[in-house]
Design an enzyme around this catalytic site. Structure first.
Site, PDB file in Angstrom:
ATOM      1  CB  SER A 269      -0.953  -0.053   1.193  1.00 35.70           C
ATOM      2  OG  SER A 269      -1.953   0.920   1.097  1.00 35.70           O
ATOM      3  CG  HIS A 410      -5.353  -2.628  -0.244  1.00 39.40           C
ATOM      4  ND1 HIS A 410      -4.602  -2.181  -1.309  1.00 39.40           N
ATOM      5  CD2 HIS A 410      -4.900  -1.949   0.847  1.00 39.40           C
ATOM      6  CE1 HIS A 410      -3.750  -1.263  -0.884  1.00 39.40           C
ATOM      7  NE2 HIS A 410      -3.903  -1.108   0.423  1.00 39.40           N
TER       8      HIS A 410
END
Length: 430
Positions: A269, A410
């Protein structure tokens, strides 16, 4: 008993919520997830010097074009990192029989000599029975070193404790209950079993992940002449985090058990954006890995798919330099795009990973960026991702530029780590 269990569960949930708050971004109603609505765009040519001269060989890339592109990213995106060298002191503690005797656990407190109240805690796991020195992965973490593994001897950073108390807003929390809260992302046993070391630092030890005006963390170590914050073309939080990764690499050079020539930097991320920027600036990193890094990381800004430049600069104005805000809803005027960041790793191996359900990070934009960087690798007679078509889900591709898109959200999974270890075997064990 029920009340105790409830408190511990609530504590872990609170820690997880606080850690992931920045990863599940507020998504505008005008966010585009439709490929047919991606605007037409033209990418800047990584092989065209600013004076218009074409780059045809690796020597010109290394000597002229690479420094140009690095400077453009400094000026317009991440900000320039100070050149000042600050000596670091190390205090080392060690357990040579960690994890049931399979690992050496080292904890290194790194202290800048111009501010001995600022401590950066570096956690290192090494396989005990592997031939030394060993190759190693390093990456920053979101929740504190103690969250990557439940081992009770791992120190809890005082900065992390302060951050959790701030996020809790007066609610009672049990810090100890957060041990191992992020263990699913770190695959410690798998990494050690494959003969690699693993190192990590809590990102907040370097700079807090909120807009504090750059008064905390490492930025003040470099202020001069009454300066109180970076200039518009100077580093933000991502730059500070990347600086910390390089300081860890400085330490590894002194550690005889670590193969300093085979250290891979990995991030997820926003920390994937950081690993790319660290690898671009510091060529001592032998491999660079981006996991779901999205906008400002591996994904092409000009696609305007999922998270866009304007959204990232609005939600997280501290990550980049102030100059980057000039390109809010103005991506076509950027003199660079993220394929050029990936190209800065050449000729070192680089891996870009996406997740099928993580549309906010634009998996196709990450693939196209990795593919476009291959032109630079060909100057070195090296193959990039090796395909023009985006691969099937869970089917990794690539030679010196690796890529996969996996099922799921994610996150960082064992599937991701398996590919990174395979990629490292391929390039580190030749």
């Amino acid at each position: 008993m029920f009340r105790k269990y409830y408190l511990i569960s609530l504590t872990v949930m609170l820690a997880m919520t606080c850690a992931f708050v920045g990863e599940v971004y507020a998504q505008d109603s005008d966010v585009n997830y439709d490929e047919s609505k991606v605007p037409r765009f033209e990418l800047p040519d990584p092989l065209l010097l600013l004076d218009g001269t074409k780059v045809y060989d690796a020597q010109t890339w290394v000597g002229k074009r690479r420094p140009e592109i690095l400077q453009l990213f400094e000026e317009h995106v991440y900000g320039k990192t100070p050149d000042d060298i600050i000596p670091m002191g190390y205090r080392i503690s060690e357990n040579r029989n960690a994890l049931g005797g399979k690992a050496i656990l080292r904890q290194i407190t790194m202290t800048p000599q111009n501010n001995k109240d600022l401590n950066i805690e570096l956690l290192v796991f090494l396989p005990k029975n592997a031939d030394k020195p060993v190759p190693l992965f390093i990456g920053l973490n979101f929740q504190g070193n103690h969250a990557i593994h439940p081992d009770p001897s791992i120190k809890i950073s005082p900065v992390r404790i302060a951050d959790m108390k701030r996020q809790a807003k007066g609610k009672k929390i049990d810090i100890e209950a957060t041990r191992g809260a992020a263990a699913s992302r770190w695959a410690v046993d798998m990494i050690l079993d494959r003969g690699y070391g693993l190192a990590t630092i809590y990102c907040g030890d370097l700079d807090p992940d909120y807009n504090d005006g750059f008064h905390d963390g490492i930025h003040p170590l470099f202020y001069k002449d009454g300066k109180t914050q970076p200039g518009p073309d100077e580093w933000g939080t991502i730059g500070a985090w990347a600086w910390g990764l390089s300081r860890a690499l400085d330490y590894f050079i002194t550690d005889e058990d670590v193969d300093q020539n085979h250290v891979a930097v990995m991030g997820h991320s926003r920390l994937g954006k950081t690993s790319l920027w660290a690898g671009a600036q510091d060529e001592r990193f032998a491999m660079v890995i981006s996991n779901d890094s999205g906008c400002g990381g591996a994904a092409l800004s000009r696609r305007r798919f999922g998270e866009k430049v304007a959204r990232i600069n609005t939600s997280f104005p501290h990550w980049f330099c102030d100059n980057f805000q000039k390109y809010n809803d103005n991506e076509d005027q950027l003199p660079v795009d993220q394929h050029m960041l990936i190209a800065l790793m050449a000729p070192r191996p680089v891996y870009v990973a996406s997740a099928e359900d993580d549309r906010w990070a634009d998996p196709r934009g990450e693939f196209l960026s990795a593919r476009s960087a291959g032109r630079v690798y060909r100057l070195f007679e090296l193959e990039g991702v090796g395909t023009r078509r985006m691969p099937e889900v869970n089917k990794p591709v690539g030679d010196y530029i690796g890529y996969h898109i996996r099922t799921g959200k994610h996150d960082v999974t064992d599937f991701d780590w398996t590919q990174y270890l395979n990629f490292a075997d391929k390039h580190f064990k030749k």
